[in-house]
Write a protein that holds these residues in place. Sequence first.
Motif, PDB file in Angstrom:
ATOM      1  N   GLY A   1       9.355   5.648  -0.782  1.00 23.47           N
ATOM      2  CA  GLY A   1       8.316   6.415  -1.459  1.00 23.47           C
ATOM      3  C   GLY A   1       6.922   5.854  -1.325  1.00 23.47           C
ATOM      4  N   ILE A   2       6.697   4.927  -0.377  1.00 25.68           N
ATOM      5  CA  ILE A   2       5.362   4.352  -0.216  1.00 25.68           C
ATOM      6  C   ILE A   2       4.686   4.820   1.070  1.00 25.68           C
ATOM      7  CG2 ILE A   2       5.935   2.337  -1.620  1.00 25.68           C
ATOM      8  CD1 ILE A   2       6.242   0.718   0.933  1.00 25.68           C
ATOM      9  N   ALA A   3       5.366   5.630   1.837  1.00 21.28           N
ATOM     10  CA  ALA A   3       4.777   6.201   3.057  1.00 21.28           C
ATOM     11  C   ALA A   3       5.125   7.688   3.116  1.00 21.28           C
ATOM     12  CB  ALA A   3       5.288   5.477   4.308  1.00 21.28           C
ATOM     13  N   GLU A   4       4.429   8.409   3.975  1.00 20.36           N
ATOM     14  CA  GLU A   4       4.653   9.844   4.139  1.00 20.36           C
ATOM     15  C   GLU A   4       4.961  10.136   5.601  1.00 20.36           C
ATOM     16  OE1 GLU A   4       1.750  11.708   0.696  1.00 20.36           O
ATOM     17  OE2 GLU A   4       0.843  11.197   2.622  1.00 20.36           O
TER      18      GLU A   4
ATOM     19  N   GLY B   1       2.434   2.275  16.184  1.00 18.36           N
ATOM     20  CA  GLY B   1       1.684   1.564  15.153  1.00 18.36           C
ATOM     21  C   GLY B   1       0.556   2.355  14.534  1.00 18.36           C
ATOM     22  N   ALA B   2       0.385   3.614  14.926  1.00 17.33           N
ATOM     23  CA  ALA B   2      -0.711   4.415  14.363  1.00 17.33           C
ATOM     24  C   ALA B   2      -0.556   4.603  12.862  1.00 17.33           C
ATOM     25  CB  ALA B   2      -0.767   5.779  15.052  1.00 17.33           C
ATOM     26  N   CYS B   3       0.678   4.560  12.372  1.00 20.34           N
ATOM     27  CA  CYS B   3       0.919   4.753  10.937  1.00 20.34           C
ATOM     28  C   CYS B   3       0.654   3.497  10.130  1.00 20.34           C
ATOM     29  CB  CYS B   3       2.361   5.211  10.716  1.00 20.34           C
ATOM     30  SG  CYS B   3       3.590   4.010  11.306  1.00 20.34           S
ATOM     31  N   GLY B   4       0.475   2.363  10.822  1.00 19.76           N
ATOM     32  CA  GLY B   4       0.259   1.102  10.113  1.00 19.76           C
ATOM     33  C   GLY B   4       1.497   0.238  10.059  1.00 19.76           C
TER      34      GLY B   4
ATOM     35  N   VAL C   1       0.859  -1.188   0.000  1.00 19.31           N
ATOM     36  CA  VAL C   1       0.000   0.000   0.000  1.00 19.31           C
ATOM     37  C   VAL C   1       0.889   1.230   0.000  1.00 19.31           C
ATOM     38  CG1 VAL C   1      -1.827   1.265   1.183  1.00 19.31           C
ATOM     39  CG2 VAL C   1      -1.788  -1.231   1.282  1.00 19.31           C
ATOM     40  N   LYS C   2       0.614   2.142  -0.905  1.00 21.97           N
ATOM     41  CA  LYS C   2       1.355   3.398  -0.977  1.00 21.97           C
ATOM     42  C   LYS C   2       0.432   4.529  -0.523  1.00 21.97           C
ATOM     43  CE  LYS C   2       3.730   6.496  -4.208  1.00 21.97           C
ATOM     44  NZ  LYS C   2       4.182   6.690  -5.610  1.00 21.97           N
ATOM     45  N   ILE C   3       0.938   5.385   0.344  1.00 19.82           N
ATOM     46  CA  ILE C   3       0.162   6.533   0.805  1.00 19.82           C
ATOM     47  C   ILE C   3       0.655   7.767   0.058  1.00 19.82           C
ATOM     48  CG2 ILE C   3      -0.527   7.948   2.773  1.00 19.82           C
ATOM     49  CD1 ILE C   3      -1.582   5.082   2.840  1.00 19.82           C
ATOM     50  N   LYS C   4      -0.255   8.420  -0.641  1.00 15.83           N
ATOM     51  CA  LYS C   4       0.067   9.651  -1.363  1.00 15.83           C
ATOM     52  C   LYS C   4      -0.979  10.698  -1.032  1.00 15.83           C
ATOM     53  CE  LYS C   4       1.072  11.523  -5.937  1.00 15.83           C
ATOM     54  NZ  LYS C   4       1.141  11.257  -7.400  1.00 15.83           N
ATOM     55  N   ASP C   5      -0.518  11.831  -0.525  1.00 16.27           N
ATOM     56  CA  ASP C   5      -1.420  12.910  -0.089  1.00 16.27           C
ATOM     57  C   ASP C   5      -2.455  12.393   0.895  1.00 16.27           C
ATOM     58  OD1 ASP C   5      -0.087  14.655  -1.794  1.00 16.27           O
ATOM     59  OD2 ASP C   5      -1.403  14.195  -3.476  1.00 16.27           O
TER      60      ASP C   5
END
Length: 877
Positions: A404-407, A387-390, A28-32
């Motif tokens: 580049g898959i997390a922010e 762990g709040a970020c996953g 899973v990638k997080i973008k914006d």
Amino acid sequence: MSDGIITTDSSKCRQCYSCVRNCPVKAVKIKDGKAQIIQSRCIQCGNCIKYCSRGAKIVRDGALSTKRLLSGKKKVIALIAPSFAVSFYPISESEVISQLQSLGFHEVWETAIGAEYVIDYVAAYINMHEDKPMLSSACLAFVNLVERHYPHLIDYLIPVCSPMVATGRIIREKYKNEEIAIVFMGPCVAKKDEIVQAQFEGCIDEVITFPELKQLIDNGKNEKDKSDDKKVPDREPIKYYRASAKGRSIPLSGGLMAHLDQDYPHDRLLNCDGIQNCMELVQYFNNHEQSFYDLKMCDTLMCRGCIDGAFIDNDGSIFDKRKMLLDFIQQKENAPLGIAYTDQLKVDLTRHFSESRSPIAEPDEASIKRILAGIDKLEPEDELNCGACGYDSCKEKAIAVYQGIAEVEMCMPYLLAKKNELFDALSQRFLTINELNEQLNGIFESSYDGLMVCDVLGNIKKVNAAWKKMFDMEDKEIPCNISELEKQGVIYPSAAMLAAREKRRLTFLQEGKNGKKFIATGNPIIDGNGEITGVVTNIRDIEELNRLRYNYHNDNQKTGSHFAGIIANSIEFGEVIELASQAAKYKSTVLLLGETGVGKDVVARFIHHLSSVKNGPFIKVNCGAIPENLIESELFGYASGAFTGAKREGKKGFFELADGGTIFLDEIGDLPLSMQVKLLQVIQDKKVNRIGAGTSKAVNVRIVAATNKNLQQMVKEGEFRSDLYYRLNVVPIYIPPLRERKDDIIPLAYHFLKVFNRQYECNKEFSPDVPSVLRKYYWPGNVRELQNIIERVVVTSKQSMVMCKDFPPYICARNGCQSGTIVVNDIVPLREAIDEVEKQIIHQAYKAYGNTYKVAEILGVNQSTVVRKLKKLGKHS
């Protein structure tokens, strides 16, 4: 692999990162702040679907293509996974088969039939390969895990197809001479990806999940309820091919292993189910490969059996689901006409595996520390690993940021800290705004001018003490809306309402109810979209203005510099003033252009007054009024005895007199060619040579020139030197005629009225209808004509109130006429009258349309004629 088996509906995604947290391979990638599935890394386990509380994960739909197959001409066979007994519980097996028949399916086959073939194949295969441990490959999600993330374990996978593919090949072999279509129904997401792989092409036509099947059934019932057709006659029961208990047990954890126990001891067989256990298995196998060589086979299922798949919509516990399937397996008679499948067809059960890993960059320790430092994790104790970020740890999340898959914004403690910082900053900003507001209120209240703020509808928001004092009103007497002030006669008309309607700044004289006269200015407040949101009105007492003007006049007289000021209210003349103000900062030569009487002399004095030489002399020279034989001596002076009649001591010229100040060369177009050469020399050298003198004298002079002629045309005709023209035309300023700046007419008229009242010691006023008459007249003589007319009516009118009848008839005759009509005020040669008419018509048409082609069309002439005449008039660039 196919694209987009699982996608995200961004409109439903709410940054909970549940999909990140529950994805075993972090595909899973997080973008914006929004989740996107990385298709090349996704193993289609369905975990992100199960744990997304907002239903933001979307699985590729198969229901629509299934409906098209059912409405086609092919025989359509339903291939259903045995776990349907759990998903459809408590609906009986017979009822489910009946509903499939209602949808239009021709036969129903259990996938467990192919599972029997697979079990036998696995048993035979492991007997032939005693040299290494084996991993089962019936679960496609586990196969995807190996191929995409642990490809070096591919050699341990048993190369046998899944029960779905095996059953599909059996059906194809049975009906190899018929046109058929096969639709698989089950709880697994990965099956949608499996059918599009090249090695299984043509085996299964479509895959739908149990929820999709239920939706098809519900839609079919609704369509049947809405139909007006008569009752359909009873049909023969659909053919339903059932599997044995051996095949039906494969959805259970260890279902495959149960049929191998007789050949191998339990300590050589391993059962591994559930995503967490499977992940630990491959990781341990990866690190301790040799320790598994005593193992014969490991049966792996990413779910806790297919009964716990992503699309098993049953809320029961895993134990309830297991009991439901065991009851289904043990049933003796499943459906009234169920056919126990006993054929033994020869089909190909093999498959192959291929590495499909997408390499992803791995950061070094320095990069990880830099990312952690960016979210205030400078020491190990700062890494809360909440762990709040996953992600399981802050370090793992930092690696994902590098890849580049997390922010960084996914870190909740970091965001909370930032929130506190922003809160503190906003608190400080709020205090600053309060201070500024208090300062603004102080300025508003301390202003000597009366100020009123209202919205675009005239609702009064604020007035200051000066406004209330000017109109002798208390707070309780001020109404809510300006319209009430107009009705009461306190102010009329309202500058605010006029400015709001005309969408521009307006200034005019206003008389209050108490008899005082004010200058009222309404200034619109415009927002970022260009819309008027309110109006600020400024009221100034005229008596106070007069006192200030008197003091300013006296101060200027004391310093030896005097400038009477400029009366202007139009946008057009405002642009002239703006350009003149800018030019006054520098000593560049300024060329004033415009008709006779437009105020070139006033603008020249304005430039001098704002320049750095304002304390120096201002010398005006009318080049057209000096006889040609005297121009040189007047401009440049002469030495003692230069010619007969010359003064003994000689004489300074205008340039010497203007030294340290400004020389205004009016009517420069009338300067003879012989003098143009000498003027050019003075401008270039900054020196003057008196007539008869042997030496030159340096002068520091600011030059402003003016003309009502078209110098550019004169250059072309050889009447004006081009080199002098370019020297003068450094900063050209065109002053429009009075007819093109009608907003200046009334302020100028009142100004001249006041001037001549003071000059002739009288106190005359205009009647209410005079401004309208003055505004409609064409004013060919411009400001000079207006000044002369006002002086005439002040002198000739017998009453204190100047009426329309006191003005010359040709001015009053303009009342009611369109402003573009041509008027000739005196008897002139016919040729001149025709030229004037032509000039005014072409000028007005070009101003209205701004395009020579349109002007030519309106005037009924050729476009080239319009261009030629515009050039002649000096109006066309």
